[in-house]
Design a protein around this motif. Structure first.
Motif, PDB file in Angstrom:
ATOM      1  N   SER A 102       0.813  -1.210   0.000  1.00  0.00           N
ATOM      2  CA  SER A 102       0.000   0.000   0.000  1.00  0.00           C
ATOM      3  C   SER A 102       0.849   1.264   0.000  1.00  0.00           C
ATOM      4  O   SER A 102       0.436   2.300  -0.534  1.00  0.00           O
ATOM      5  CB  SER A 102      -0.942   0.011   1.212  1.00  0.00           C
ATOM      6  N   ALA A 103       2.043   1.175   0.600  1.00  0.00           N
ATOM      7  CA  ALA A 103       2.912   2.358   0.749  1.00  0.00           C
ATOM      8  C   ALA A 103       4.098   2.358  -0.216  1.00  0.00           C
ATOM      9  O   ALA A 103       4.960   3.233  -0.123  1.00  0.00           O
ATOM     10  CB  ALA A 103       3.432   2.432   2.187  1.00  0.00           C
ATOM     11  N   GLY A 104       4.137   1.432  -1.155  1.00  0.00           N
ATOM     12  CA  GLY A 104       5.319   1.251  -1.996  1.00  0.00           C
ATOM     13  C   GLY A 104       5.403   2.219  -3.158  1.00  0.00           C
ATOM     14  O   GLY A 104       5.054   1.895  -4.300  1.00  0.00           O
ATOM     15  N   LEU A 105       5.888   3.424  -2.912  1.00  0.00           N
ATOM     16  CA  LEU A 105       6.042   4.423  -3.966  1.00  0.00           C
ATOM     17  C   LEU A 105       6.995   3.922  -5.052  1.00  0.00           C
ATOM     18  O   LEU A 105       8.079   3.421  -4.748  1.00  0.00           O
ATOM     19  CB  LEU A 105       6.594   5.722  -3.377  1.00  0.00           C
ATOM     20  N   PRO A 106       6.612   4.044  -6.317  1.00  0.00           N
ATOM     21  CA  PRO A 106       7.507   3.612  -7.398  1.00  0.00           C
ATOM     22  C   PRO A 106       8.860   4.323  -7.315  1.00  0.00           C
ATOM     23  O   PRO A 106       8.930   5.524  -7.048  1.00  0.00           O
ATOM     24  CB  PRO A 106       6.748   4.032  -8.666  1.00  0.00           C
ATOM     25  N   VAL A 107       9.923   3.575  -7.532  1.00  0.00           N
ATOM     26  CA  VAL A 107      11.307   4.050  -7.496  1.00  0.00           C
ATOM     27  C   VAL A 107      11.717   4.424  -6.075  1.00  0.00           C
ATOM     28  O   VAL A 107      12.703   3.902  -5.540  1.00  0.00           O
ATOM     29  CB  VAL A 107      11.546   5.250  -8.440  1.00  0.00           C
ATOM     30  N   LEU A 108      10.978   5.313  -5.432  1.00  0.00           N
ATOM     31  CA  LEU A 108      11.372   5.817  -4.120  1.00  0.00           C
ATOM     32  C   LEU A 108      11.362   4.737  -3.046  1.00  0.00           C
ATOM     33  O   LEU A 108      12.092   4.838  -2.058  1.00  0.00           O
ATOM     34  CB  LEU A 108      10.454   6.965  -3.696  1.00  0.00           C
ATOM     35  N   ALA A 109      10.515   3.712  -3.201  1.00  0.00           N
ATOM     36  CA  ALA A 109      10.443   2.644  -2.198  1.00  0.00           C
ATOM     37  C   ALA A 109      10.830   1.287  -2.772  1.00  0.00           C
ATOM     38  O   ALA A 109      10.586   0.261  -2.138  1.00  0.00           O
ATOM     39  CB  ALA A 109       9.042   2.588  -1.585  1.00  0.00           C
ATOM     40  N   GLY A 110      11.418   1.257  -3.952  1.00  0.00           N
ATOM     41  CA  GLY A 110      11.882   0.001  -4.506  1.00  0.00           C
ATOM     42  C   GLY A 110      10.885  -0.646  -5.451  1.00  0.00           C
ATOM     43  O   GLY A 110       9.918  -0.014  -5.893  1.00  0.00           O
ATOM     44  N   PRO A 111      11.084  -1.920  -5.761  1.00  0.00           N
ATOM     45  CA  PRO A 111      10.238  -2.611  -6.740  1.00  0.00           C
ATOM     46  C   PRO A 111       8.841  -2.881  -6.194  1.00  0.00           C
ATOM     47  O   PRO A 111       8.601  -2.770  -4.989  1.00  0.00           O
ATOM     48  CB  PRO A 111      10.998  -3.924  -6.984  1.00  0.00           C
ATOM     49  N   PRO A 112       7.891  -3.237  -7.068  1.00  0.00           N
ATOM     50  CA  PRO A 112       6.536  -3.555  -6.607  1.00  0.00           C
ATOM     51  C   PRO A 112       6.536  -4.754  -5.677  1.00  0.00           C
ATOM     52  O   PRO A 112       7.406  -5.627  -5.748  1.00  0.00           O
ATOM     53  CB  PRO A 112       5.770  -3.836  -7.903  1.00  0.00           C
ATOM     54  N   VAL A 113       5.542  -4.795  -4.805  1.00  0.00           N
ATOM     55  CA  VAL A 113       5.441  -5.851  -3.792  1.00  0.00           C
ATOM     56  C   VAL A 113       4.507  -6.954  -4.291  1.00  0.00           C
ATOM     57  O   VAL A 113       3.365  -6.673  -4.664  1.00  0.00           O
ATOM     58  CB  VAL A 113       4.910  -5.278  -2.465  1.00  0.00           C
ATOM     59  N   PRO A 114       4.958  -8.214  -4.312  1.00  0.00           N
ATOM     60  CA  PRO A 114       4.080  -9.305  -4.732  1.00  0.00           C
ATOM     61  C   PRO A 114       3.125  -9.713  -3.611  1.00  0.00           C
ATOM     62  O   PRO A 114       3.505  -9.775  -2.442  1.00  0.00           O
ATOM     63  CB  PRO A 114       5.068 -10.436  -5.048  1.00  0.00           C
ATOM     64  N   LEU A 115       1.883  -9.974  -3.980  1.00  0.00           N
ATOM     65  CA  LEU A 115       0.890 -10.429  -3.009  1.00  0.00           C
ATOM     66  C   LEU A 115      -0.307 -10.992  -3.760  1.00  0.00           C
ATOM     67  O   LEU A 115      -0.815 -10.354  -4.690  1.00  0.00           O
ATOM     68  CB  LEU A 115       0.433  -9.269  -2.114  1.00  0.00           C
TER      69      LEU A 115
END
Length: 312
Positions: free
Chosen positions: A169-182
């Motif tokens: 929910s908090a995974g900003l593109p680039v700024l927080a890394g790659p997308p989170v799998p779920l």
């Protein structure tokens, strides 16, 4: 700013449920918490105010995006006041947010550290209580393939998937890394598609909503920095086409969400940081500023919902 009619409709329902000790009035009352990175410090103070007033159990569901989802989780776990301390710990904030890491090819926001170390060991979030709570938890994220806002609630089955949902929910593109799998897909920050997840809550049957905002009523979302537009846009276009399409629509998102909220009329009560509250950048880590914002958010909720509050 809060309209008197909204206060009358929603705040009185909250107080009535609290006094009765049950939620059997035939309505579906939800808490909706806006995202915004470090600006979520305002809603952190607000949920701590709800906890202080003993109002954590009056809601049928909690919907949150990004930092809003994290703050909603603290409330459902019964540790919202404890969660406030993470904002004012300099060591935690320096480790969690460090824009200089981008120069080394690392995420500026270290969500793995925040969720898996801080929330699990340093300042523990009560994951078991969140999972067992009969108030359901609905963190919102953006599917990188479809570009749609997704309620991650169906994918949360244990502590591990709950922690993944918070990061997604908090995974900003680039700024927080790659997308989170779920749950068979991959996700970026829900703020790409629904920063204030009122539309998802209404589709789920919400009849009334308390909405905790992280922007003042006079505050508009600024354009993304040029570096983020160039680097982030290029990265998403190649690796997350759906999220890229959503990202292109972000300039119109605030107007869409404000209109959706206005259309709900007296069934929605919004609590904003009051006029004159300081601007908080999404990557702010000044613990003095953040500590002041916590108290502003807390006091805004106490003023609106305490037993002594009256309709203006």
């Amino acid at each position: 700013m809060i309209s008197s009619r909204s206060v009358s409709a929603v705040a009185e329902m909250i107080r009535a449920r609290h006094a009765a000790g049950h939620r059997t009035d035939g309505n579906r009352l939800v808490l909706v918490v806006e995202g915004g990175g470090s600006r979520g410090v305002y809603s952190s103070g607000m949920v701590s105010g709800l906890e202080e007033l003993g109002l954590g159990s009056v809601f049928d569901a909690v919907y949150g995006t990004s930092a809003g989802a994290i703050n909603g989780a603290w409330l459902l776990g019964g540790r919202a006041r404890a969660g406030m301390r993470t904002w004012t710990d300099p060591a935690i904030m320096r480790r969690a947010i460090d824009p200089a890491r981008l120069l080394r090819g690392k995420p500026a926001f270290d969500l793995h550290y925040l969720v898996h170390q801080v929330y699990d060991r340093i300042e523990p979030m009560n994951f078991a209580a969140i999972l067992a709570n009969d108030t359901t938890f609905h963190p919102i994220a953006t599917d990188i393939h479809t570009g749609r806002a997704v309620d991650l609630h169906p994918h949360i089955v244990d502590q591990a998937t709950l922690m993944d949902a918070l990061r997604a929910s908090a995974g900003l593109p680039v700024l927080a890394g790659p997308p989170v799998p779920l749950g068979g897909s991959h996700y970026f920050d829900g703020g790409l598609t629904e920063t204030v997840p009122i539309r998802t809550a209404v589709r789920d049957g919400a009849t009334h909503a308390l909405v905790l905002r992280t922007r003042r009523i006079d505050e508009q979302r600024p354009p993304a920095p040029l570096l983020h537009r160039v680097v982030g846009g290029g990265y998403m276009r190649l690796t997350a086409p759906g999220a890229y399409r959503a990202w292109l629509q972000r300039p119109q998102q605030q107007a869409v969400e404000d209109r959706a909220l206005a259309e709900r009329g007296d069934t929605v009560l919004q609590i904003h940081p009051p006029l004159g509250s300081p601007d908080i950048d999404s990557a702010a880590r000044d613990t003095g500023l953040l500590g002041a914002a916590l108290e502003i958010g807390r006091n805004a909720v106490l003023a609106a919902l305490s037993e002594g509050a009256r309709v203006a």
